[in-house]
Design a protein around this motif. Sequence first.
Motif: not given
Lengths: 350, 350
Positions: B37-66
């Motif tokens: 860890l460096q300053d400002g960082q956190l080490l975390v373990e996942s408990l629950y991971i969310s699945l959202d339709p918006a994730m499909r858009g993040w797979l497209v190679d095009r500038p977007s809101y993320l």
Amino acid sequence: MSRQSVQMELAERPETNIIPGQTFRLVSVPVPTEADLQDGQLLVESLYISLDPAMRGWLVDRPSYLPPVQIGEVMRAGAIARVLASKSSVAAPGDIVSALVGFAEVRILHESAGTVQKAFPLPPNGKVTDLLGVLGLTGMTAYFGMTKIGEPNKGETVVVTAAAGATGSVAAQIAKIKGARVIGTAGTDEKVRWLREEMGLDVALNYKDPDFQKKFKEATPDLIDVFFDNVGGEQLDMALARANKFSRFVICGGISQYNTAEPQGPKNFLNVITQRIKVQGFIVLDYATEFGAALQQLSQWLAEGKIRRKETIVKGGLKAAEGAMISLFEGHNTGKLMIEVKNPEGESKL
Amino acid sequence: MSRQSVQMELAERPETNIIPGQTFRLVSVPVPTEADLQDGQLLVESLYISLDPAMRGWLVDRPSYLPPVQIGEVMRAGAIARVLASKSSVAAPGDIVSALVGFAEVRILHESAGTVQKAFPLPPNGKVTDLLGVLGLTGMTAYFGMTKIGEPNKGETVVVTAAAGATGSVAAQIAKIKGARVIGTAGTDEKVRWLREEMGLDVALNYKDPDFQKKFKEATPDLIDVFFDNVGGEQLDMALARANKFSRFVICGGISQYNTAEPQGPKNFLNVITQRIKVQGFIVLDYATEFGAALQQLSQWLAEGKIRRKETIVKGGLKAAEGAMISLFEGHNTGKLMIEVKNPEGESKL
């Protein structure tokens, strides 16, 4: 024999394009007289009749913001007319009015329709035909769409489609007045030249140019903040692909889709989400309570030379109406398209 | 030998559907430790991971809101996680946080991404998984879309598509709280029953019903005032055909179009003009400054029983992530869909 008045009635609803000699029917009817008037009615003669893309929508048998024109009914149209006789307090014989006279030389109107407006004093450089253009519903459509929905800020990029048309040319100039960088599209090189050289647009593009898409992209390096659309179809899709975050899409018309039985929806619609676009339609009549203020502003801009205009006036009276309406959808006019039925300064053109 | 952490990376951009074993790649990496860890960082373990339709858009190679997820990068995803070690003032070891952990069991995050939020005190009937659902970005998406854009008034007709989904079910209930008549659509009879009987919607319709169009029309005798859309395509077109004057179309998602290479634009788009529709897209992250107030309101409604929720929790950890993501687009979940990576109350499920 009584004098006759020519009028054009809807004969058959067009599936796609208006068909010469089939969609409309020209008929002669006896001229109504003062004796035919009931209380609240006015007898008027048309001077100039307005041709507008929205008229295509009135031919479709579907409830809308105005009832569809019925088969056998005189085609609805805005006009500048002179009052021949009146049993209404709205206007007196000799007055010039703007009203939904329709495609008719002479007609009885009722004041209660709320559509008979006595002409207001024109600015020094105003003409009576401006009451159909910059100082009529056309100019106000541009005004309310651009100022109430588009709301361009100084330095923002505004694109206006059909920018050489009656509404588009006013909308583009209002965006310039607001300090925006304005790009206009049109369908002939002559219109493009007019937009660039006489209307003072920053960029004007011919959408029929094979490189249009490339040029459109190059003309919008900072993307589009306001899209004032009169066309729809491919140009709308291109604009969605170039929309800036939080952009405003003013949906004023969609002339590319009016004559088709299979309208094309915008394929890039999902950019509405990613770019948080507001897409809003409007009808100028919704702003009726603000017409006075809008006309005052538009008159002032016209007087100051900040808004210029061009008219395409078709002579030949109602016999020329059908052809003029078809030419509207073929994009032959620059600026406001109207038919001269009777020149108020001279003789009847019939 | 160091302990291993499983994570799922993007292997190949899908043209249409996510392809099992091809789009994503499951890899094991050494578990990072506090020493990394460096300053400002956190080490975390996942408990629950969310699945959202918006994730499909993040797979497209095009500038977007993320920015798009890059090939070889851990797939982006929201998650509830526990802090294992911290060099950040945002959260301390043992704290539960919600963060864009991604598809990873253990990961180092930086506080400056602004996406690591320490869990706030839950209402009496709240659960930690609500931080991904009603009390997370999902609930707030429904909240801002419905209250800021839809703005339903008492007695108005509201239609919510994918109403049995995570966002739709909250949006529909908010519209009920506002006094609207609410119609929901979903893709199975079981979901429809749940919407009607447990969520208290006025009407719920299965869009796969052969008579759906007819029933949709019958269910909207006064037309639609607010359309909260997660689906797009045909349902959006049907809503445009039933839109009331001055209606608001909240474009939250378009899941019917995410996996297609040839998106269908809404054919009835011109109704935007005739009905003066406002069509507006949004991204919940734009309302970040108002998250606190929104969560307070949603917590209160949850505590009062005015908002109910259902979860579809997929066990099996990251090995189940790919299948869960595919099932999301096939519409198998009711309510919030998530993967359980580690049950905070018990043993790891890996």
